[in-house]
Scaffold this active site. Structure first.
Site, PDB file in Angstrom:
ATOM      1  N   GLY A  40      94.306 -33.298  75.899  1.00  0.00           N
ATOM      2  CA  GLY A  40      95.437 -32.376  75.388  1.00  0.00           C
ATOM      3  C   GLY A  40      95.868 -32.007  77.011  1.00  0.00           C
ATOM      4  N   LEU A  41      96.996 -31.057  76.706  1.00  0.00           N
ATOM      5  CA  LEU A  41      97.416 -30.526  77.934  1.00  0.00           C
ATOM      6  C   LEU A  41      96.470 -29.516  78.533  1.00  0.00           C
ATOM      7  CD1 LEU A  41     101.244 -29.462  76.469  1.00  0.00           C
ATOM      8  CD2 LEU A  41     100.506 -31.295  78.377  1.00  0.00           C
ATOM      9  N   SER A  42      96.586 -28.924  79.709  1.00  0.00           N
ATOM     10  CA  SER A  42      96.237 -27.970  80.398  1.00  0.00           C
ATOM     11  C   SER A  42      96.110 -26.667  79.546  1.00  0.00           C
ATOM     12  CB  SER A  42      96.318 -27.663  81.688  1.00  0.00           C
ATOM     13  OG  SER A  42      95.687 -26.614  82.425  1.00  0.00           O
ATOM     14  N   GLY A  43      95.293 -25.974  79.129  1.00  0.00           N
ATOM     15  CA  GLY A  43      95.234 -24.810  78.387  1.00  0.00           C
ATOM     16  C   GLY A  43      95.118 -25.057  77.033  1.00  0.00           C
TER      17      GLY A  43
ATOM     18  N   SER B  31      93.560 -36.382  80.589  1.00  0.00           N
ATOM     19  CA  SER B  31      93.522 -37.751  80.535  1.00  0.00           C
ATOM     20  C   SER B  31      95.078 -38.139  79.903  1.00  0.00           C
ATOM     21  CB  SER B  31      92.661 -38.297  79.704  1.00  0.00           C
ATOM     22  OG  SER B  31      92.329 -37.494  78.376  1.00  0.00           O
TER      23      SER B  31
ATOM     24  N   GLY C  52      92.649 -25.875  75.196  1.00  0.00           N
ATOM     25  CA  GLY C  52      91.388 -25.727  74.495  1.00  0.00           C
ATOM     26  C   GLY C  52      90.302 -26.672  74.830  1.00  0.00           C
ATOM     27  N   LYS C  53      90.290 -27.621  75.494  1.00  0.00           N
ATOM     28  CA  LYS C  53      89.594 -28.734  75.413  1.00  0.00           C
ATOM     29  C   LYS C  53      88.195 -28.309  75.894  1.00  0.00           C
ATOM     30  CE  LYS C  53      92.054 -30.927  78.546  1.00  0.00           C
ATOM     31  NZ  LYS C  53      93.020 -29.793  78.792  1.00  0.00           N
ATOM     32  N   SER C  54      87.972 -27.668  77.061  1.00  0.00           N
ATOM     33  CA  SER C  54      86.843 -27.115  77.517  1.00  0.00           C
ATOM     34  C   SER C  54      86.064 -26.120  76.604  1.00  0.00           C
ATOM     35  CB  SER C  54      87.088 -26.403  79.103  1.00  0.00           C
ATOM     36  OG  SER C  54      87.176 -27.396  79.986  1.00  0.00           O
TER      37      SER C  54
END
Length: 202
Positions: free
Chosen positions: A34-37, A108, A39-41
């Site tokens: 997903g985009l930066s920000g 990615s 919520g992936k991490s």
């Protein structure tokens, strides 16, 4: 990439199956994209915390952390981004053989790279999770100020602004990380793991 004809794969006596039996859960890759920000991490670490609390063997591969070591030599060109994901895929494959539930948190952005990584694994060993959050929400969450810098032209090839993000066409799971509470997002991931028999019903 050309491989040396002098290298031969060594088959270990302690196999993945034996490790999974000892762990009492299967190993798998949870590929958060997903985009930066988006919520992936945050989601990956929250899922890991829950799994760890139930005795699972886990490890999170996080984008920034990987670029401090394994991929410190790479920039953000198309070629370097592709190589970054290739390396992560290979590391993830080794960890799956080690019996670990691997959680990866990488933008990615390109479908081709994600599909190439998926093809490293057996069908049930790779779960692509799309963290779906609108660009405006991601920008509001941007504690590093990267989006603002990208819009000002200070950061080149920034995904979502000056570089594309190719949304997964058929992810294994789509989570609305832009609006759902974190605990609900975590439960959606755990539900998939239970249904697929990765972890026991608890």
């Amino acid at each position: 990439m050309k491989k040396s004809i002098d290298t031969v794969w060594h088959h270990a006596t302690v196999t993945r199956v034996r490790r999974e039996q000892m762990n009492a859960h299967r190993s798998v890759v949870l590929w958060f994209t997903g985009l930066s920000g988006s919520g992936k991490s945050t989601l990956a670490h929250a899922v890991e915390e829950c799994l760890y609390g139930h005795g699972c063997r886990t490890f999170v591969l996080d984008g920034d952390n990987i670029r401090h070591g394994l991929c410190a030599d790479l920039g953000f060109s198309l070629e370097d981004r592709s190589e970054n994901i290739r390396r992560i895929g290979e590391v993830s494959k080794l960890l799956v053989e080690a019996g670990v539930i691997v959680l990866t948190a990488f933008i990615s952005p390109y479908r081709q790279d994600r599909e190439r990584t998926r093809n490293l694994f057996l069908h049930d060993d790779f779960i692509e999770i799309f963290c779906d959050a609108p660009l405006e929400v991601c920008e509001q969450r941007d504690v590093k100020g990267l989006y603002a810098r990208a819009r000002a032209g200070e950061v080149k090839e920034f995904t979502g602004i000056s570089s594309p993000y190719e949304i997964p066409i058929n992810p294994d799971l789509t989570i609305n990380t832009g609006s759902l509470p974190l605990d609900e997002c975590v439960e959606q991931v755990l539900a998939v793991l239970r249904v697929r028999g990765i972890i026991p019903n608890q």
